[in-house]
Design a protein around this motif. Structure first.
Motif, PDB file in Angstrom:
ATOM      1  N   GLN A 280       0.645  -1.126  -0.013  1.00 36.51           N
ATOM      2  CA  GLN A 280       0.035  -0.110   0.056  1.00 36.51           C
ATOM      3  C   GLN A 280       0.757   1.281  -0.093  1.00 36.51           C
ATOM      4  OE1 GLN A 280      -3.456  -0.015  -0.065  1.00 36.51           O
ATOM      5  NE2 GLN A 280      -2.962  -1.798  -0.762  1.00 36.51           N
ATOM      6  N   GLU A 281       0.357   2.276  -0.362  1.00 37.74           N
ATOM      7  CA  GLU A 281       0.866   3.657  -0.511  1.00 37.74           C
ATOM      8  C   GLU A 281       0.643   4.262   0.937  1.00 37.74           C
ATOM      9  OE1 GLU A 281       0.686   6.537  -3.862  1.00 37.74           O
ATOM     10  OE2 GLU A 281      -0.455   7.669  -2.453  1.00 37.74           O
ATOM     11  N   VAL A 282       1.587   5.038   1.530  1.00 36.32           N
ATOM     12  CA  VAL A 282       1.340   5.919   2.819  1.00 36.32           C
ATOM     13  C   VAL A 282       1.979   7.070   2.414  1.00 36.32           C
ATOM     14  CG1 VAL A 282       1.529   3.947   4.227  1.00 36.32           C
ATOM     15  CG2 VAL A 282       3.628   5.109   3.731  1.00 36.32           C
ATOM     16  N   ILE A 283       1.451   8.023   3.108  1.00 35.58           N
ATOM     17  CA  ILE A 283       1.861   9.481   2.833  1.00 35.58           C
ATOM     18  C   ILE A 283       1.908  10.105   4.442  1.00 35.58           C
ATOM     19  CG2 ILE A 283       1.323  11.861   2.413  1.00 35.58           C
ATOM     20  CD1 ILE A 283      -0.084  10.840  -0.062  1.00 35.58           C
ATOM     21  N   LEU A 284       3.271  10.241   4.685  1.00 35.23           N
ATOM     22  CA  LEU A 284       3.549  10.886   6.208  1.00 35.23           C
ATOM     23  C   LEU A 284       3.589  12.527   5.857  1.00 35.23           C
ATOM     24  CD1 LEU A 284       6.220   8.401   7.000  1.00 35.23           C
ATOM     25  CD2 LEU A 284       3.801   8.070   7.297  1.00 35.23           C
ATOM     26  N   ARG A 285       2.963  13.267   6.912  1.00 34.60           N
ATOM     27  CA  ARG A 285       2.856  14.741   7.010  1.00 34.60           C
ATOM     28  C   ARG A 285       3.617  15.355   8.038  1.00 34.60           C
ATOM     29  NH1 ARG A 285      -1.825  12.816   4.715  1.00 34.60           N
ATOM     30  NH2 ARG A 285      -2.433  13.667   2.558  1.00 34.60           N
ATOM     31  N   CYS A 286       4.175  16.454   7.489  1.00 36.84           N
ATOM     32  CA  CYS A 286       4.918  17.334   8.704  1.00 36.84           C
ATOM     33  C   CYS A 286       4.542  18.762   8.204  1.00 36.84           C
ATOM     34  CB  CYS A 286       6.422  17.183   8.353  1.00 36.84           C
ATOM     35  SG  CYS A 286       7.481  18.124   8.897  1.00 36.84           S
ATOM     36  N   VAL A 287       4.501  19.430   9.443  1.00 43.12           N
ATOM     37  CA  VAL A 287       4.062  20.815   9.213  1.00 43.12           C
ATOM     38  C   VAL A 287       5.280  21.432  10.164  1.00 43.12           C
ATOM     39  CG1 VAL A 287       2.608  22.897   9.660  1.00 43.12           C
ATOM     40  CG2 VAL A 287       1.442  20.644   9.257  1.00 43.12           C
TER      41      VAL A 287
ATOM     42  N   HIS B  75      10.782  28.300   7.709  1.00 39.34           N
ATOM     43  CA  HIS B  75      11.995  27.743   7.347  1.00 39.34           C
ATOM     44  C   HIS B  75      12.281  26.951   6.191  1.00 39.34           C
ATOM     45  CE1 HIS B  75      12.576  26.723  11.900  1.00 39.34           C
ATOM     46  NE2 HIS B  75      12.520  28.087  11.833  1.00 39.34           N
ATOM     47  N   LEU B  76      13.597  26.976   5.547  1.00 42.01           N
ATOM     48  CA  LEU B  76      13.560  26.582   4.176  1.00 42.01           C
ATOM     49  C   LEU B  76      14.262  25.220   4.057  1.00 42.01           C
ATOM     50  CD1 LEU B  76      15.186  29.942   2.775  1.00 42.01           C
ATOM     51  CD2 LEU B  76      12.862  29.197   2.394  1.00 42.01           C
ATOM     52  N   TYR B  77      15.224  24.862   4.860  1.00 40.95           N
ATOM     53  CA  TYR B  77      15.505  23.396   5.023  1.00 40.95           C
ATOM     54  C   TYR B  77      14.855  22.388   5.704  1.00 40.95           C
ATOM     55  CZ  TYR B  77      19.997  25.667   3.378  1.00 40.95           C
ATOM     56  OH  TYR B  77      20.942  26.378   2.713  1.00 40.95           O
ATOM     57  N   PHE B  78      14.441  21.384   4.949  1.00 38.81           N
ATOM     58  CA  PHE B  78      13.608  20.139   5.890  1.00 38.81           C
ATOM     59  C   PHE B  78      14.364  18.970   5.135  1.00 38.81           C
ATOM     60  CE2 PHE B  78      10.460  23.442   6.120  1.00 38.81           C
ATOM     61  CZ  PHE B  78      10.213  24.135   5.123  1.00 38.81           C
ATOM     62  N   TYR B  79      14.023  17.944   6.273  1.00 44.33           N
ATOM     63  CA  TYR B  79      14.652  16.853   6.169  1.00 44.33           C
ATOM     64  C   TYR B  79      13.686  15.768   6.636  1.00 44.33           C
ATOM     65  CZ  TYR B  79      18.922  19.658   6.405  1.00 44.33           C
ATOM     66  OH  TYR B  79      19.809  20.579   6.366  1.00 44.33           O
ATOM     67  N   TRP B  80      13.927  14.447   5.990  1.00 40.24           N
ATOM     68  CA  TRP B  80      13.378  13.155   6.665  1.00 40.24           C
ATOM     69  C   TRP B  80      14.416  12.297   6.984  1.00 40.24           C
ATOM     70  CZ3 TRP B  80       8.415  12.675   7.778  1.00 40.24           C
ATOM     71  CH2 TRP B  80       7.636  13.222   7.315  1.00 40.24           C
ATOM     72  N   TYR B  81      14.252  11.752   8.362  1.00 37.55           N
ATOM     73  CA  TYR B  81      15.270  10.770   8.647  1.00 37.55           C
ATOM     74  C   TYR B  81      14.173   9.514   9.178  1.00 37.55           C
ATOM     75  CZ  TYR B  81      18.837  14.188   9.322  1.00 37.55           C
ATOM     76  OH  TYR B  81      19.628  15.100   8.966  1.00 37.55           O
TER      77      TYR B  81
ATOM     78  N   PHE C 272      10.982  10.540  11.031  1.00 37.96           N
ATOM     79  CA  PHE C 272      11.103  12.038  11.647  1.00 37.96           C
ATOM     80  C   PHE C 272      11.152  13.189  10.458  1.00 37.96           C
ATOM     81  CE2 PHE C 272      11.338  10.975  16.161  1.00 37.96           C
ATOM     82  CZ  PHE C 272      12.082   9.672  16.005  1.00 37.96           C
ATOM     83  N   CYS C 273      10.435  14.033  10.680  1.00 40.50           N
ATOM     84  CA  CYS C 273      10.737  15.425   9.856  1.00 40.50           C
ATOM     85  C   CYS C 273      11.421  16.227  10.755  1.00 40.50           C
ATOM     86  CB  CYS C 273       9.415  15.818   9.585  1.00 40.50           C
ATOM     87  SG  CYS C 273       9.239  17.498   8.869  1.00 40.50           S
ATOM     88  N   ALA C 274      12.321  17.099  10.148  1.00 40.82           N
ATOM     89  CA  ALA C 274      13.259  17.936  10.698  1.00 40.82           C
ATOM     90  C   ALA C 274      13.521  19.187  10.046  1.00 40.82           C
ATOM     91  CB  ALA C 274      14.620  17.417  11.205  1.00 40.82           C
TER      92      ALA C 274
ATOM     93  N   PHE D 214      13.143  18.671  15.623  1.00 42.36           N
ATOM     94  CA  PHE D 214      12.526  17.462  15.139  1.00 42.36           C
ATOM     95  C   PHE D 214      11.051  17.299  15.415  1.00 42.36           C
ATOM     96  CE2 PHE D 214      16.199  14.693  13.931  1.00 42.36           C
ATOM     97  CZ  PHE D 214      17.178  15.460  14.491  1.00 42.36           C
ATOM     98  N   GLY D 215      10.338  16.758  14.421  1.00 45.84           N
ATOM     99  CA  GLY D 215       9.108  16.371  14.941  1.00 45.84           C
ATOM    100  C   GLY D 215       8.740  15.128  15.730  1.00 45.84           C
ATOM    101  N   SER D 216       7.740  15.158  16.086  1.00 42.28           N
ATOM    102  CA  SER D 216       7.391  13.982  17.083  1.00 42.28           C
ATOM    103  C   SER D 216       7.359  12.608  16.512  1.00 42.28           C
ATOM    104  CB  SER D 216       6.170  14.034  17.786  1.00 42.28           C
ATOM    105  OG  SER D 216       5.179  14.492  16.853  1.00 42.28           O
TER     106      SER D 216
END
Lengths: 111, 113
Positions: free
Chosen positions: B17-24, B29-35, B91-93, B104-106
């Motif tokens: 299945q497809e999943v979408i993880l969201r981060c606000v 801020h211009l720099y975003f990361y996924w870990y 984690f989004c950061a 970091f996001g939660s």
């Protein structure tokens, strides 16, 4: 080969003890982070440092750039300090920056 | 310390299945990361995103992964066809100037069954 090594992996201490967690890295960095991860998984940034020493409450972080080593100290430890402490280095590559993480130190403070 | 909000906090999905993880992220801020962090392992870099483009991605970030900032606010990580080994905490950061550096996001705990 791990670029970031932490020691110890696990640490159990009595409440009130002075805690030291060490981090060594093998690459050039622009900064080093100390992070705290609680059992629920959330990550909180404690310090970002590129030289010298920083203090926040009972927490002290030091870094020696020449020796590629950093330490995190906790004074008067308390059970609520129990968490995983992670060292992560910020590496810059052609203007792009990213964190490379250590495996973490699991700290347990016993009342 | 400012917050980065992630949703959902926990998602269980069927393999394939497809999943979408969201981060606000924090506004402006211009720099975003996924870990991501597989259970019992260290946190790993997936992708960095700057000025609405991928600036760097890891070997993990293959064609099954994509990132977007569709509305200038939310920052999403999509996994097109999930595999069991995608089970991890994501984690989004964001990276900001200041004493803390990264925020970091939660986290989103993804479980693929």
């Amino acid at each position: 080969k791990n670029e970031v090594e932490q020691s110890p992996q696990n640490l159990t201490a009595q409440e009130g003890e002075f805690i030291t967690i060490n981090c060594s890295y093998s690459v050039g960095i622009s900064a080093l982070h100390w992070l705290q991860q609680h059992p629920g998984g959330g990550i909180v940034s404690l310090f970002m440092l590129s030289s010298g020493k920083k203090k926040h409450g009972r927490l002290i972080a030091t870094i020696n750039i020449q020796e590629k080593h950093s330490s995190l100290h906790i004074t008067a430890s308390h059970p609520r300090d129990s968490a995983v402490y992670i060292c992560a280095v910020l590496i810059s590559n052609f203007g792009n920056e990213k964190l490379t993480f250590g495996t973490g130190t699991r700290l347990t403070i016993i009342p | 310390e400012p917050e980065v909000t992630q949703t959902p906090s926990h998602q269980v999905t069927q393999m394939g299945q497809e999943v979408i993880l969201r981060c606000v992220p924090i506004s402006n801020h211009l720099y975003f990361y996924w870990y991501r962090q597989i259970l019992g392992q260290k946190v790993e870099f997936l992708v960095s995103f700057y000025n609405n483009e991928i600036s760097e991605k890891s070997e993990i970030f293959d064609d099954q992964f994509s990132v977007e900032r569709p509305d200038g606010s939310n920052f999403t990580l999509k996994i097109r066809s999930t595999k069991l080994e995608d089970s991890a905490m994501y984690f989004c950061a964001t990276l900001i100037q200041g004493p803390y550096g990264y925020t970091f996001g939660s986290g989103t705990r993804l479980t693929v069954v």
